[in-house]
Design a protein around this motif. Structure first.
Motif, PDB file in Angstrom:
ATOM      1  N   PRO A 210       0.841  -1.186   0.000  1.00  0.00           N
ATOM      2  CA  PRO A 210       0.000   0.000   0.000  1.00  0.00           C
ATOM      3  C   PRO A 210       0.880   1.242   0.000  1.00  0.00           C
ATOM      4  O   PRO A 210       1.887   1.293   0.702  1.00  0.00           O
ATOM      5  CB  PRO A 210      -0.789  -0.111   1.296  1.00  0.00           C
ATOM      6  N   ILE A 211       0.538   2.202  -0.806  1.00  0.00           N
ATOM      7  CA  ILE A 211       1.286   3.451  -0.826  1.00  0.00           C
ATOM      8  C   ILE A 211       0.829   4.272   0.369  1.00  0.00           C
ATOM      9  O   ILE A 211      -0.298   4.752   0.420  1.00  0.00           O
ATOM     10  CB  ILE A 211       1.038   4.223  -2.136  1.00  0.00           C
ATOM     11  N   SER A 212       1.675   4.407   1.349  1.00  0.00           N
ATOM     12  CA  SER A 212       1.292   5.081   2.583  1.00  0.00           C
ATOM     13  C   SER A 212       1.364   6.593   2.403  1.00  0.00           C
ATOM     14  O   SER A 212       2.432   7.150   2.154  1.00  0.00           O
ATOM     15  CB  SER A 212       2.230   4.648   3.723  1.00  0.00           C
ATOM     16  N   LEU A 213       0.231   7.245   2.521  1.00  0.00           N
ATOM     17  CA  LEU A 213       0.158   8.693   2.419  1.00  0.00           C
ATOM     18  C   LEU A 213      -0.424   9.232   3.716  1.00  0.00           C
ATOM     19  O   LEU A 213      -1.490   8.805   4.147  1.00  0.00           O
ATOM     20  CB  LEU A 213      -0.724   9.112   1.234  1.00  0.00           C
ATOM     21  N   GLU A 214       0.257  10.147   4.338  1.00  0.00           N
ATOM     22  CA  GLU A 214      -0.135  10.603   5.660  1.00  0.00           C
ATOM     23  C   GLU A 214      -1.516  11.247   5.682  1.00  0.00           C
ATOM     24  O   GLU A 214      -2.215  11.198   6.677  1.00  0.00           O
ATOM     25  CB  GLU A 214       0.905  11.585   6.203  1.00  0.00           C
ATOM     26  N   PHE A 215      -1.895  11.867   4.565  1.00  0.00           N
ATOM     27  CA  PHE A 215      -3.123  12.660   4.574  1.00  0.00           C
ATOM     28  C   PHE A 215      -4.334  11.906   4.052  1.00  0.00           C
ATOM     29  O   PHE A 215      -5.395  12.488   3.904  1.00  0.00           O
ATOM     30  CB  PHE A 215      -2.937  13.931   3.737  1.00  0.00           C
ATOM     31  N   THR A 216      -4.212  10.645   3.779  1.00  0.00           N
ATOM     32  CA  THR A 216      -5.359   9.964   3.192  1.00  0.00           C
ATOM     33  C   THR A 216      -5.539   8.565   3.756  1.00  0.00           C
ATOM     34  O   THR A 216      -4.596   7.792   3.814  1.00  0.00           O
ATOM     35  CB  THR A 216      -5.248   9.889   1.651  1.00  0.00           C
ATOM     36  N   ARG A 217      -6.726   8.258   4.199  1.00  0.00           N
ATOM     37  CA  ARG A 217      -7.185   6.926   4.563  1.00  0.00           C
ATOM     38  C   ARG A 217      -8.649   6.850   4.138  1.00  0.00           C
ATOM     39  O   ARG A 217      -9.401   7.750   4.489  1.00  0.00           O
ATOM     40  CB  ARG A 217      -7.084   6.667   6.079  1.00  0.00           C
ATOM     41  N   PRO A 218      -9.059   5.837   3.400  1.00  0.00           N
ATOM     42  CA  PRO A 218      -8.286   4.662   3.004  1.00  0.00           C
ATOM     43  C   PRO A 218      -7.098   5.016   2.108  1.00  0.00           C
ATOM     44  O   PRO A 218      -7.177   5.947   1.304  1.00  0.00           O
ATOM     45  CB  PRO A 218      -9.308   3.815   2.243  1.00  0.00           C
ATOM     46  N   CYS A 219      -6.042   4.268   2.264  1.00  0.00           N
ATOM     47  CA  CYS A 219      -4.847   4.544   1.485  1.00  0.00           C
ATOM     48  C   CYS A 219      -4.905   3.781   0.166  1.00  0.00           C
ATOM     49  O   CYS A 219      -5.551   2.750   0.060  1.00  0.00           O
ATOM     50  CB  CYS A 219      -3.598   4.165   2.270  1.00  0.00           C
ATOM     51  N   PRO A 220      -4.248   4.313  -0.853  1.00  0.00           N
ATOM     52  CA  PRO A 220      -4.178   3.592  -2.134  1.00  0.00           C
ATOM     53  C   PRO A 220      -3.336   2.338  -1.994  1.00  0.00           C
ATOM     54  O   PRO A 220      -2.355   2.310  -1.253  1.00  0.00           O
ATOM     55  CB  PRO A 220      -3.542   4.612  -3.079  1.00  0.00           C
ATOM     56  N   PHE A 221      -3.731   1.306  -2.696  1.00  0.00           N
ATOM     57  CA  PHE A 221      -3.052   0.023  -2.680  1.00  0.00           C
ATOM     58  C   PHE A 221      -2.392  -0.192  -4.025  1.00  0.00           C
ATOM     59  O   PHE A 221      -3.069  -0.324  -5.044  1.00  0.00           O
ATOM     60  CB  PHE A 221      -4.071  -1.086  -2.428  1.00  0.00           C
ATOM     61  N   LEU A 222      -1.067  -0.220  -4.058  1.00  0.00           N
ATOM     62  CA  LEU A 222      -0.349  -0.544  -5.284  1.00  0.00           C
ATOM     63  C   LEU A 222       0.097  -1.992  -5.215  1.00  0.00           C
ATOM     64  O   LEU A 222       0.838  -2.379  -4.307  1.00  0.00           O
ATOM     65  CB  LEU A 222       0.861   0.361  -5.481  1.00  0.00           C
ATOM     66  N   PHE A 223      -0.365  -2.789  -6.158  1.00  0.00           N
ATOM     67  CA  PHE A 223       0.068  -4.184  -6.250  1.00  0.00           C
ATOM     68  C   PHE A 223       0.920  -4.298  -7.505  1.00  0.00           C
ATOM     69  O   PHE A 223       0.465  -3.999  -8.613  1.00  0.00           O
ATOM     70  CB  PHE A 223      -1.129  -5.118  -6.341  1.00  0.00           C
ATOM     71  N   HIS A 224       2.155  -4.719  -7.318  1.00  0.00           N
ATOM     72  CA  HIS A 224       3.082  -4.820  -8.444  1.00  0.00           C
ATOM     73  C   HIS A 224       3.500  -6.269  -8.594  1.00  0.00           C
ATOM     74  O   HIS A 224       4.091  -6.851  -7.685  1.00  0.00           O
ATOM     75  CB  HIS A 224       4.303  -3.937  -8.202  1.00  0.00           C
ATOM     76  N   ALA A 225       3.176  -6.864  -9.725  1.00  0.00           N
ATOM     77  CA  ALA A 225       3.510  -8.266  -9.971  1.00  0.00           C
ATOM     78  C   ALA A 225       4.432  -8.356 -11.176  1.00  0.00           C
ATOM     79  O   ALA A 225       4.267  -7.631 -12.156  1.00  0.00           O
ATOM     80  CB  ALA A 225       2.244  -9.081 -10.224  1.00  0.00           C
ATOM     81  N   SER A 226       5.414  -9.236 -11.091  1.00  0.00           N
ATOM     82  CA  SER A 226       6.310  -9.477 -12.215  1.00  0.00           C
ATOM     83  C   SER A 226       6.267 -10.949 -12.575  1.00  0.00           C
ATOM     84  O   SER A 226       6.028 -11.806 -11.730  1.00  0.00           O
ATOM     85  CB  SER A 226       7.745  -9.065 -11.861  1.00  0.00           C
ATOM     86  N   LEU A 227       6.494 -11.226 -13.838  1.00  0.00           N
ATOM     87  CA  LEU A 227       6.440 -12.603 -14.299  1.00  0.00           C
ATOM     88  C   LEU A 227       7.499 -13.446 -13.604  1.00  0.00           C
ATOM     89  O   LEU A 227       8.631 -12.997 -13.390  1.00  0.00           O
ATOM     90  CB  LEU A 227       6.658 -12.670 -15.815  1.00  0.00           C
ATOM     91  N   THR A 228       7.116 -14.654 -13.235  1.00  0.00           N
ATOM     92  CA  THR A 228       8.064 -15.594 -12.665  1.00  0.00           C
ATOM     93  C   THR A 228       8.988 -16.092 -13.760  1.00  0.00           C
ATOM     94  O   THR A 228       8.536 -16.565 -14.803  1.00  0.00           O
ATOM     95  CB  THR A 228       7.329 -16.786 -12.030  1.00  0.00           C
ATOM     96  N   ILE A 229      10.270 -15.962 -13.541  1.00  0.00           N
ATOM     97  CA  ILE A 229      11.263 -16.404 -14.523  1.00  0.00           C
ATOM     98  C   ILE A 229      11.767 -17.783 -14.113  1.00  0.00           C
ATOM     99  O   ILE A 229      12.325 -17.952 -13.027  1.00  0.00           O
ATOM    100  CB  ILE A 229      12.433 -15.418 -14.623  1.00  0.00           C
ATOM    101  N   ILE A 230      11.528 -18.738 -14.951  1.00  0.00           N
ATOM    102  CA  ILE A 230      11.969 -20.106 -14.679  1.00  0.00           C
ATOM    103  C   ILE A 230      13.308 -20.336 -15.379  1.00  0.00           C
ATOM    104  O   ILE A 230      13.410 -20.268 -16.609  1.00  0.00           O
ATOM    105  CB  ILE A 230      10.939 -21.135 -15.174  1.00  0.00           C
ATOM    106  N   LYS A 231      14.345 -20.587 -14.581  1.00  0.00           N
ATOM    107  CA  LYS A 231      15.666 -20.800 -15.147  1.00  0.00           C
ATOM    108  C   LYS A 231      15.826 -22.259 -15.566  1.00  0.00           C
ATOM    109  O   LYS A 231      15.592 -23.164 -14.781  1.00  0.00           O
ATOM    110  CB  LYS A 231      16.736 -20.428 -14.113  1.00  0.00           C
TER     111      LYS A 231
END
Length: 256
Positions: A210-231
């Protein structure tokens, strides 16, 4: 390859400072999919789609959940409910399509039971597909996720946790200065979260913050996903120059 998803209960996007801030967050984090909860605006959401820098958008039938996405992504609305909207996304940049359920839950336990049952129904269609469930659940899972009240919410937590167990979801985790995403006076609660199913973990190496911003609740939620790399093991290659090295033969056939 990454998949940035921003989910935010903005509690009204009609004022210019809020819409400017949403646009700034999306630009800074290169957001691919944006879910706006509780927009509290009767305006055409297509206007905000362009205003926020996206190409396409959709609203659930009671206008409580807006979802926007960039041009590189295509979507299909699978289910439109009062407290959720189920969507399937696909893109050439990902090897398979994935599903999302964006949530804006009702405030009472009885009303939320409809949402829990809707998610149980949705799960039957997403058994083998990566599935993300995220938003404002208006409920928390554990006593430590609430500060400032002794009101008994045990039954709420039990029913929420039972739904999560029934549909095979796990919490994506939390990073930030505080786990609590909502407050009023001295009351603080974690009402917003991201949940994932097993196939999601197979496709993506996940991270959720979650992107924590002091002046806002509910706070924005950033979900960052990257592809799983299979070696995979590297192929063995023989180089002719090895045979000319003085230690080549002794290495192959050491003296005994």
């Amino acid at each position: 390859m990454s998949l940035p998803i921003l989910v935010w209960n903005v509690r009204g996007i009609g004022n210019d400072p809020t819409s400017r801030h949403v646009k700034l967050l999306c630009r800074n984090h290169n957001t691919l999919i944006l879910a706006i909860l509780e927009p509290m605006s009767g305006s055409d959401f297509h206007l905000y789609c362009r205003k926020l820098g996206f190409y396409f958008g959709v609203s659930n039938h009671n206008n409580k959940i807006w979802v926007f996405w960039k041009k590189c992504v295509t979507r299909q609305v699978l289910s439109d409910n009062a407290q959720s909207i189920d969507m399937q996304f696909s893109s050439p940049i990902f090897p398979t399509s994935f599903s999302t359920s964006f949530i804006y839950a009702k405030s009472t336990r009885i009303e939320r039971r409809d949402l829990w049952n809707d998610l149980r129904t949705s799960a039957q269609s997403f058994t083998n597909m990566p599935w993300l469930v995220g938003g404002d659940f208006n409920c928390f899972l554990a006593p430590e996720e609430r500060i400032g009240s002794n009101t008994n919410r045990n039954q709420d937590m039990i029913e929420f946790g039972q739904m999560i167990s029934d549909v095979g979801l796990v919490d994506a985790g939390f990073e930030g200065n505080s786990m609590h995403t909502w407050f009023r006076n001295n009351l603080m609660e974690r009402l917003d979260r991201i949940l994932l199913n097993g196939p999601w973990d197979d496709l993506f190496a996940k991270s959720s913050s979650p992107i924590s911003l002091e002046f806002t609740r509910p706070c924005p939620f950033l979900f960052h996903a990257s592809l799983t790399i299979i070696k995979t093991p590297m192929a063995f290659r023989y180089m002719k120059m090895w045979a000319r090295h003085p230690s080549f033969l002794p290495t192959l056939w050491p003296k005994v």
